[in-house]
Write a protein that holds these residues in place. Structure first.
Motif, short mmCIF file in Angstrom:
data_model
loop_
_atom_site.label_atom_id
_atom_site.label_comp_id
_atom_site.label_asym_id
_atom_site.label_seq_id
_atom_site.Cartn_x
_atom_site.Cartn_y
_atom_site.Cartn_z
N TYR A 123 31.42 -5.87 -1.88
CA TYR A 123 30.90 -6.87 -3.24
C TYR A 123 30.35 -8.09 -2.81
N TYR B 200 26.56 -7.40 -1.74
CA TYR B 200 25.68 -6.92 -2.87
C TYR B 200 25.53 -8.02 -3.90
N HIS B 201 26.29 -9.16 -4.07
CA HIS B 201 26.27 -10.00 -5.03
C HIS B 201 26.06 -11.87 -4.57
#
Length: 195
Positions: free
Chosen positions: A135, A138-139
């Motif tokens: 998470y 990717y963010h």
């Protein structure tokens, strides 16, 4: 000391990233993993399975990162390691004694049901850690992911271990002391004495 040895490649990755970026950090982490294996073999003539697996994964994913010039591969490595641990802990329940029990039963006595619960909690923790890593990867920007890899995942692990320790302490049982040889012979004599 063992803590520093276990986290040696991660610490070097963090420092190298701050000084030279993701590709330098990846190469340094790969070298550190090889050194860790060599040092373990030189000192103990034995290398822990965790270190073999971690080194193999860092060489594979780090190699892909450097060869393809894509940092996404090295970002997946912590998740793969965590999910492999989840698989091992889950498998230990199906194939015999929970791994947590094998690792800690010499220090602590708790009912088997508690060992199973704690083992499943570790499975959940490893699955969550792997998902959290991806998470963040990717963010968030790469710098945030590098900080999370060292401080976030390590912080999550410490908090989880403290919670596990409190839970196990609540269910700890007093160990049954083994009879001394004198007590054994006295018990045997009582058994064989005519009434």
């Amino acid at each position: 000391m063992k803590f520093l040895y276990d986290f040696f490649p991660i610490l070097l990755f963090f420092v190298a990233y701050k000084l030279g970026g993701i590709y330098v950090a990846t190469a340094v982490a790969m070298g550190a993993a090889v050194l860790q294996i060599g040092w373990g073999w030189f000192i103990k003539r034995k290398v822990e399975t965790m270190h073999w697996v971690s080194a193999a994964l860092i060489l594979i994913f780090g190699g892909l990162t450097l060869a393809l010039h894509d940092p996404l591969f090295i970002k997946w490595k912590p998740s793969i390691v965590n999910w492999l641990f989840a698989l091992v802990f889950a498998g230990s329940v199906w194939f015999g004694q929970p791994l947590v029990q094998r690792l800690m039963s010499h220090v602590l006595t708790v009912p088997d049901a508690i060992w199973r619960r704690v083992n499943w909690a570790w499975v959940g923790f490893f699955l969550l850690s792997g998902a959290a890593n991806l998470y963040v990867a990717y963010h968030y920007p790469e710098e945030i992911w590098v900080d999370f890899k060292l401080f976030g995942l390590m912080g999550m692990t410490f908090i989880f271990m403290i919670g596990q320790g409190i839970y196990l302490a609540r269910h700890a049982q007093e160990p049954v002391p083994a009879a001394t040889p004198a007590e054994e012979s006295s018990l045997n004599a009582d058994r064989h004495r005519p009434s």
